[in-house]
Scaffold this motif. Structure first.
Motif, mmCIF file in Angstrom:
data_model
loop_
_atom_site.group_PDB
_atom_site.id
_atom_site.type_symbol
_atom_site.label_atom_id
_atom_site.label_comp_id
_atom_site.label_asym_id
_atom_site.label_seq_id
_atom_site.Cartn_x
_atom_site.Cartn_y
_atom_site.Cartn_z
ATOM 1 N N ASN A 11 64.441 42.948 44.744
ATOM 2 C CA ASN A 11 64.546 43.248 46.163
ATOM 3 C C ASN A 11 63.891 44.720 46.603
ATOM 4 O OD1 ASN A 11 65.163 40.488 46.970
ATOM 5 N ND2 ASN A 11 67.082 41.091 47.273
ATOM 6 N N CYS A 12 63.548 45.312 45.725
ATOM 7 C CA CYS A 12 62.880 46.627 45.776
ATOM 8 C C CYS A 12 61.437 46.570 45.606
ATOM 9 C CB CYS A 12 63.652 47.792 44.756
ATOM 10 S SG CYS A 12 65.284 48.213 45.344
ATOM 11 N N VAL A 52 63.288 53.505 41.205
ATOM 12 C CA VAL A 52 64.859 53.167 41.261
ATOM 13 C C VAL A 52 65.334 53.064 39.515
ATOM 14 C CG1 VAL A 52 64.629 51.936 43.263
ATOM 15 C CG2 VAL A 52 64.240 50.727 41.323
ATOM 16 N N GLY A 53 64.676 53.624 38.615
ATOM 17 C CA GLY A 53 65.023 53.674 37.349
ATOM 18 C C GLY A 53 65.161 52.057 36.666
ATOM 19 N N ALA A 54 64.404 51.336 37.078
ATOM 20 C CA ALA A 54 64.520 49.965 36.685
ATOM 21 C C ALA A 54 63.435 49.653 35.518
ATOM 22 C CB ALA A 54 63.895 48.926 37.741
ATOM 23 N N ILE A 55 62.907 50.497 34.734
ATOM 24 C CA ILE A 55 61.878 50.171 33.573
ATOM 25 C C ILE A 55 62.577 50.805 32.326
ATOM 26 C CG2 ILE A 55 59.640 50.342 32.743
ATOM 27 C CD1 ILE A 55 58.872 50.498 35.692
ATOM 28 N N PHE A 56 62.653 50.180 31.316
ATOM 29 C CA PHE A 56 62.925 50.880 30.178
ATOM 30 C C PHE A 56 62.361 50.343 28.903
ATOM 31 C CE2 PHE A 56 66.758 50.491 33.016
ATOM 32 C CZ PHE A 56 67.341 51.683 32.686
ATOM 33 N N PRO A 57 62.266 51.260 27.822
ATOM 34 C CA PRO A 57 61.789 50.476 26.593
ATOM 35 C C PRO A 57 62.635 49.261 26.004
ATOM 36 C CG PRO A 57 61.637 52.922 26.334
ATOM 37 C CD PRO A 57 62.663 52.548 27.779
ATOM 38 N N TRP A 95 68.663 48.159 48.755
ATOM 39 C CA TRP A 95 69.116 47.217 47.280
ATOM 40 C C TRP A 95 69.232 48.154 45.982
ATOM 41 C CZ3 TRP A 95 70.971 42.532 47.570
ATOM 42 C CH2 TRP A 95 70.593 41.779 48.619
ATOM 43 N N ASP A 96 68.605 49.595 46.265
ATOM 44 C CA ASP A 96 68.840 50.236 44.980
ATOM 45 C C ASP A 96 70.059 50.591 44.503
ATOM 46 O OD1 ASP A 96 68.202 52.054 43.059
ATOM 47 O OD2 ASP A 96 67.896 53.907 44.560
ATOM 48 N N GLY A 97 70.441 50.220 43.480
ATOM 49 C CA GLY A 97 71.704 50.269 42.932
ATOM 50 C C GLY A 97 72.730 49.218 43.143
ATOM 51 N N VAL A 98 72.231 48.199 43.734
ATOM 52 C CA VAL A 98 73.345 47.238 44.243
ATOM 53 C C VAL A 98 73.510 46.322 42.648
ATOM 54 C CG1 VAL A 98 73.566 44.926 45.371
ATOM 55 C CG2 VAL A 98 72.822 47.057 46.345
ATOM 56 N N PRO A 99 74.458 45.996 42.298
ATOM 57 C CA PRO A 99 74.862 45.201 40.890
ATOM 58 C C PRO A 99 74.614 43.787 41.078
ATOM 59 C CG PRO A 99 76.943 45.963 41.861
ATOM 60 C CD PRO A 99 75.749 46.601 42.685
ATOM 61 N N ASP A 100 74.458 43.039 40.025
ATOM 62 C CA ASP A 100 74.391 41.602 39.979
ATOM 63 C C ASP A 100 73.460 40.950 40.770
ATOM 64 O OD1 ASP A 100 76.491 41.662 38.150
ATOM 65 O OD2 ASP A 100 78.045 42.197 39.779
ATOM 66 N N LYS A 101 72.242 41.432 40.824
ATOM 67 C CA LYS A 101 71.001 41.010 41.828
ATOM 68 C C LYS A 101 70.369 39.795 41.083
ATOM 69 C CE LYS A 101 68.950 44.829 42.632
ATOM 70 N NZ LYS A 101 67.941 45.889 43.462
ATOM 71 N N LEU A 102 70.727 39.524 39.937
ATOM 72 C CA LEU A 102 69.915 38.416 39.200
ATOM 73 C C LEU A 102 69.725 37.235 39.854
ATOM 74 C CD1 LEU A 102 67.964 37.634 36.782
ATOM 75 C CD2 LEU A 102 69.973 37.344 35.544
ATOM 76 N N PRO A 103 70.904 36.431 40.593
ATOM 77 C CA PRO A 103 70.847 35.465 41.233
ATOM 78 C C PRO A 103 69.848 35.387 42.453
ATOM 79 C CG PRO A 103 73.305 35.725 40.808
ATOM 80 C CD PRO A 103 72.314 37.225 40.508
#
Length: 112
Positions: A11-12, A52-57, A95-103
């Motif tokens: 949602n971002c 939003v810091g959403a990408i990680f190795p 939506w930045d930082g909202v937890p449990d967004k997988l659904p």
């Protein structure tokens, strides 16, 4: 090794990462981006560009976010490649930082 887009992108859908990527590894769905693990060259440029810091190795994916390894690989085969920056979703900052967004993840391009 590859990089993985995780839950905070849902949602971002900021695409600053796409703009700096030297290969075509980003794919766009209705409300999320994914990285094709077969195309990612592990350059790390996208990590710092994600607002939003959403990408990680893949080896540093936060605990509880490991499911996104499979989601990125699966949806990269289904969604179109994105090669240039597009506007973020209208209410991305909400939506930045909202937890449990997988659904909330929309997997079908018809859900857009």
């Amino acid at each position: 090794m590859t990089h993985v887009v995780t839950e905070n992108c849902i949602n971002c859908k900021h695409t600053d990462c796409v703009e700096v990527c030297p290969v075509d590894c980003f794919h766009a769905g209705p409300n999320f981006l994914v990285i094709d693990p077969d195309e990612c060259i592990d350059c790390t440029l996208c990590v710092e560009e994600c607002p939003v810091g959403a990408i990680f190795p893949e080896l540093d994916v936060p605990a509880g976010q490991e499911v996104f390894l499979g989601i990125n690989a699966e949806l990269a085969r289904e969604w179109p490649v994105l090669t240039s920056k597009i506007p973020a979703m209208d209410d991305a900052s909400k939506w930045d930082g909202v937890p449990d967004k997988l659904p909330l993840l929309k997997r079908s391009l018809d859900e857009g």
